[in-house]
Write a protein that holds these residues in place. Structure first.
Motif, PDB file in Angstrom:
ATOM      1  N   GLY A 230       0.801  -1.217   0.000  1.00 49.12           N
ATOM      2  CA  GLY A 230       0.000   0.000   0.000  1.00 49.12           C
ATOM      3  C   GLY A 230       0.835   1.268   0.000  1.00 49.12           C
ATOM      4  N   ILE A 231       2.060   1.165   0.506  1.00 47.71           N
ATOM      5  CA  ILE A 231       2.951   2.327   0.544  1.00 47.71           C
ATOM      6  C   ILE A 231       3.735   2.449  -0.759  1.00 47.71           C
ATOM      7  N   LEU A 232       4.268   1.337  -1.251  1.00 48.56           N
ATOM      8  CA  LEU A 232       5.115   1.375  -2.448  1.00 48.56           C
ATOM      9  C   LEU A 232       4.260   1.335  -3.718  1.00 48.56           C
ATOM     10  N   GLN A 233       3.490   2.373  -3.901  1.00 45.89           N
ATOM     11  CA  GLN A 233       2.668   2.539  -5.094  1.00 45.89           C
ATOM     12  C   GLN A 233       3.342   3.550  -6.020  1.00 45.89           C
ATOM     13  N   LYS A 234       3.372   3.256  -7.310  1.00 45.34           N
ATOM     14  CA  LYS A 234       4.046   4.139  -8.260  1.00 45.34           C
ATOM     15  C   LYS A 234       3.419   5.526  -8.305  1.00 45.34           C
ATOM     16  N   ASN A 235       2.104   5.573  -8.350  1.00 45.42           N
ATOM     17  CA  ASN A 235       1.398   6.848  -8.390  1.00 45.42           C
ATOM     18  C   ASN A 235       1.323   7.420  -6.971  1.00 45.42           C
ATOM     19  N   PRO A 236       1.912   8.601  -6.712  1.00 45.05           N
ATOM     20  CA  PRO A 236       1.921   9.168  -5.360  1.00 45.05           C
ATOM     21  C   PRO A 236       0.530   9.279  -4.734  1.00 45.05           C
ATOM     22  N   SER A 237      -0.482   9.581  -5.555  1.00 45.92           N
ATOM     23  CA  SER A 237      -1.840   9.741  -5.022  1.00 45.92           C
ATOM     24  C   SER A 237      -2.453   8.415  -4.580  1.00 45.92           C
ATOM     25  N   ASP A 238      -1.878   7.292  -5.017  1.00 42.97           N
ATOM     26  CA  ASP A 238      -2.388   5.974  -4.634  1.00 42.97           C
ATOM     27  C   ASP A 238      -1.766   5.469  -3.332  1.00 42.97           C
ATOM     28  N   ARG A 239      -0.728   6.133  -2.868  1.00 46.18           N
ATOM     29  CA  ARG A 239      -0.043   5.695  -1.658  1.00 46.18           C
ATOM     30  C   ARG A 239      -0.863   5.973  -0.408  1.00 46.18           C
ATOM     31  N   LEU A 240      -0.691   5.118   0.579  1.00 43.06           N
ATOM     32  CA  LEU A 240      -1.335   5.353   1.867  1.00 43.06           C
ATOM     33  C   LEU A 240      -0.779   6.626   2.495  1.00 43.06           C
ATOM     34  N   THR A 241      -1.615   7.346   3.206  1.00 44.03           N
ATOM     35  CA  THR A 241      -1.153   8.516   3.954  1.00 44.03           C
ATOM     36  C   THR A 241      -0.598   8.039   5.299  1.00 44.03           C
ATOM     37  N   LEU A 242       0.031   8.935   6.033  1.00 46.71           N
ATOM     38  CA  LEU A 242       0.587   8.570   7.337  1.00 46.71           C
ATOM     39  C   LEU A 242      -0.516   8.113   8.293  1.00 46.71           C
ATOM     40  N   ASP A 243      -1.669   8.787   8.270  1.00 46.74           N
ATOM     41  CA  ASP A 243      -2.783   8.374   9.132  1.00 46.74           C
ATOM     42  C   ASP A 243      -3.333   7.013   8.720  1.00 46.74           C
ATOM     43  N   GLN A 244      -3.407   6.763   7.422  1.00 50.07           N
ATOM     44  CA  GLN A 244      -3.886   5.458   6.949  1.00 50.07           C
ATOM     45  C   GLN A 244      -2.913   4.349   7.327  1.00 50.07           C
ATOM     46  N   ILE A 245      -1.641   4.660   7.335  1.00 51.84           N
ATOM     47  CA  ILE A 245      -0.632   3.673   7.741  1.00 51.84           C
ATOM     48  C   ILE A 245      -0.838   3.297   9.206  1.00 51.84           C
ATOM     49  N   LEU A 246      -1.021   4.301  10.064  1.00 52.69           N
ATOM     50  CA  LEU A 246      -1.216   4.045  11.495  1.00 52.69           C
ATOM     51  C   LEU A 246      -2.502   3.265  11.769  1.00 52.69           C
ATOM     52  N   ASN A 247      -3.513   3.440  10.918  1.00 50.63           N
ATOM     53  CA  ASN A 247      -4.782   2.733  11.097  1.00 50.63           C
ATOM     54  C   ASN A 247      -4.820   1.378  10.393  1.00 50.63           C
ATOM     55  N   HIS A 248      -3.723   1.009   9.747  1.00 51.52           N
ATOM     56  CA  HIS A 248      -3.658  -0.264   9.018  1.00 51.52           C
ATOM     57  C   HIS A 248      -3.662  -1.441   9.984  1.00 51.52           C
ATOM     58  N   GLU A 249      -4.144  -2.580   9.514  1.00 49.56           N
ATOM     59  CA  GLU A 249      -4.229  -3.774  10.365  1.00 49.56           C
ATOM     60  C   GLU A 249      -2.873  -4.211  10.907  1.00 49.56           C
ATOM     61  N   PHE A 250      -1.790  -3.849  10.215  1.00 50.39           N
ATOM     62  CA  PHE A 250      -0.447  -4.196  10.706  1.00 50.39           C
ATOM     63  C   PHE A 250      -0.210  -3.631  12.102  1.00 50.39           C
ATOM     64  N   PHE A 251      -0.758  -2.437  12.367  1.00 47.35           N
ATOM     65  CA  PHE A 251      -0.543  -1.784  13.651  1.00 47.35           C
ATOM     66  C   PHE A 251      -1.531  -2.230  14.714  1.00 47.35           C
ATOM     67  N   LYS A 252      -2.407  -3.188  14.372  1.00 44.13           N
ATOM     68  CA  LYS A 252      -3.291  -3.755  15.379  1.00 44.13           C
ATOM     69  C   LYS A 252      -2.529  -4.764  16.241  1.00 44.13           C
ATOM     70  N   GLY A 253      -1.377  -5.193  15.768  1.00 45.05           N
ATOM     71  CA  GLY A 253      -0.567  -6.144  16.530  1.00 45.05           C
ATOM     72  C   GLY A 253       0.104  -5.501  17.728  1.00 45.05           C
ATOM     73  N   PHE A 254       0.675  -6.331  18.569  1.00 52.90           N
ATOM     74  CA  PHE A 254       1.327  -5.870  19.800  1.00 52.90           C
ATOM     75  C   PHE A 254       2.498  -4.936  19.493  1.00 52.90           C
ATOM     76  N   THR A 255       2.505  -3.778  20.191  1.00 49.89           N
ATOM     77  CA  THR A 255       3.613  -2.837  20.116  1.00 49.89           C
ATOM     78  C   THR A 255       4.126  -2.597  21.526  1.00 49.89           C
ATOM     79  N   PRO A 256       5.385  -2.872  21.813  1.00 54.66           N
ATOM     80  CA  PRO A 256       5.906  -2.651  23.171  1.00 54.66           C
ATOM     81  C   PRO A 256       5.950  -1.164  23.514  1.00 54.66           C
ATOM     82  N   ASP A 257       5.759  -0.857  24.800  1.00 55.90           N
ATOM     83  CA  ASP A 257       5.871   0.532  25.252  1.00 55.90           C
ATOM     84  C   ASP A 257       7.319   0.995  25.222  1.00 55.90           C
ATOM     85  N   LYS A 258       8.230   0.045  25.444  1.00 58.57           N
ATOM     86  CA  LYS A 258       9.655   0.365  25.470  1.00 58.57           C
ATOM     87  C   LYS A 258      10.445  -0.864  25.055  1.00 58.57           C
ATOM     88  N   LEU A 259      11.583  -0.645  24.404  1.00 58.89           N
ATOM     89  CA  LEU A 259      12.474  -1.747  24.035  1.00 58.89           C
ATOM     90  C   LEU A 259      13.691  -1.740  24.953  1.00 58.89           C
TER      91      LEU A 259
END
Length: 350
Positions: A230-259
């Protein structure tokens, strides 16, 4: 002052301690011979003037600068754990929770820049710095520029080859979408071990970028594959925005508070919360959250009547809560569905 060399390139970067205050800095030292021409001087002036206006928790802090006959000295926040490039070289690939941890911070800093009309134009692993607390800072604004209209956009090719967007190579100009493309390349590199369009020949690399020709390893989770696509789209207008990236299902997974600092050189032991813990935490919030502030607003003449009704309702709730607790956390906890009692296994290294 004490100086210790950190890295070299167009400018040398030193770790410096101010002996009068014991405060430590990263000092970028630029030889005057490197800025002898007007356009070179303008580039450094632009970097300083732009960086000194920035203040965000995920952007390297600018302190001050001065120059003498030999050098220009730029004093910056010290990030003692170096950069994501150093971590990547030691680890080769990172786990999905780690990638989410870093990407959230990168996007936070990037949204700040874009909201201020600033393009970074050189997003890469070496420009994401890590401080003592394992917090990420976006830095190096040598190629940064103010966002302009489509007609005014700069057509020059600048940045790091492996992270350049197709529209930059085609001299269509830089927009926020070009930074988003580079972010996708960063994500791919962290998870797959190498940039998506890297080849042994620079011309071939550019050709792959223009054609958006790369491979998605099967080892990546479906969510990660979808996000990168979704990010690596040739046409810039077809790319996900930063907000769409954060709302993507990938970010539904566990994210640690600290490493842990050990994650700079080895796979960390992460402990995602169990489904049961999440369930009880939600229950507690829904039952006991947001009660206090409303009581303070009750007029004095109504307080006695309401206190009585609250006492009654409190007794009822207490009774209900006891029944719930006996049924869910008593000796028969083992009879709950396995997905509520078992702890999720640590996510596999991607």
């Amino acid at each position: 002052m004490q100086f210790f060399l950190i890295a070299g390139g167009f400018a040398r970067c030193y770790e410096m301690t101010d002996l009068s205050s014991n405060k430590m800095y990263a000092v970028k030292v630029i030889p005057q011979s490197r800025v002898s021409k007007p356009h070179q001087r303008e580039k450094i002036t632009n970097e300083i003037e732009l960086h000194r206006t920035l203040a965000h928790k995920h952007v390297v802090k600018f302190s001050h600068y001065f120059e003498d006959q030999e050098n220009i000295y730029i004093f910056l926040e010290l990030c003692s754990r170096k950069s994501l490039a150093h971590i990547w070289k030691a680890r080769h690939t990172l786990t999905e929770p780690e990638v989410r941890y870093y990407l959230r911070q990168i996007i936070s800093g990037l949204k700040y820049l874009h909201n201020r009309g600033i393009l970074h134009r050189d997003l890469k692993l070496g420009n994401f710095f890590i401080n003592e607390n394992m917090d990420l800072r976006l830095g190096d604004f040598g190629l940064a520029a103010k966002l302009e209209t489509v007609e005014q956009r700069k057509k020059t090719i600048c940045g790091t080859p492996n992270y350049l967007a197709p529209e930059v190579l085609n001299r269509q100009g830089h927009g926020t979408e070009s930074d988003v493309w580079s972010l996708g390349c960063v994500m791919y590199t962290l998870m797959c071990g190498s940039p998506p369009f890297e080849t042994l020949d620079l011309k071939e690399t550019y050709k792959c970028i223009k054609e958006v020709r790369y491979n998605l390893p099967s080892s990546l989770s479906p969510a990660a594959q979808k996000l990168i696509s979704g990010i690596l789209q040739k046409n810039p207008s077809d790319r996900l925005t930063l907000d769409q990236i954060l709302n993507h299902e990938f970010f539904k997974g566990f994210t640690p508070d600290k490493l842990p600092p050990s994650s700079c050189v080895m796979v960390p032991e992460l402990h995602p919360p169990s489904p049961a813990k999440k369930f009880f935490s939600k229950m507690a919030k829904s039952l006991f959250g947001k009660k206090k502030s409303k009581v303070e607003k009750i007029p004095c003449e109504e307080k006695e009547d309401r206190d009585i009704s609250k006492l009654v309702s409190g007794i009822v709730k207490c009774s209900i809560n006891r029944q719930i607790s006996y049924k869910t956390v008593g000796p028969r906890l083992s009879s709950l569905p396995s997905n509520l009692t078992s702890t999720r296994r640590q996510e596999k290294l991607q």
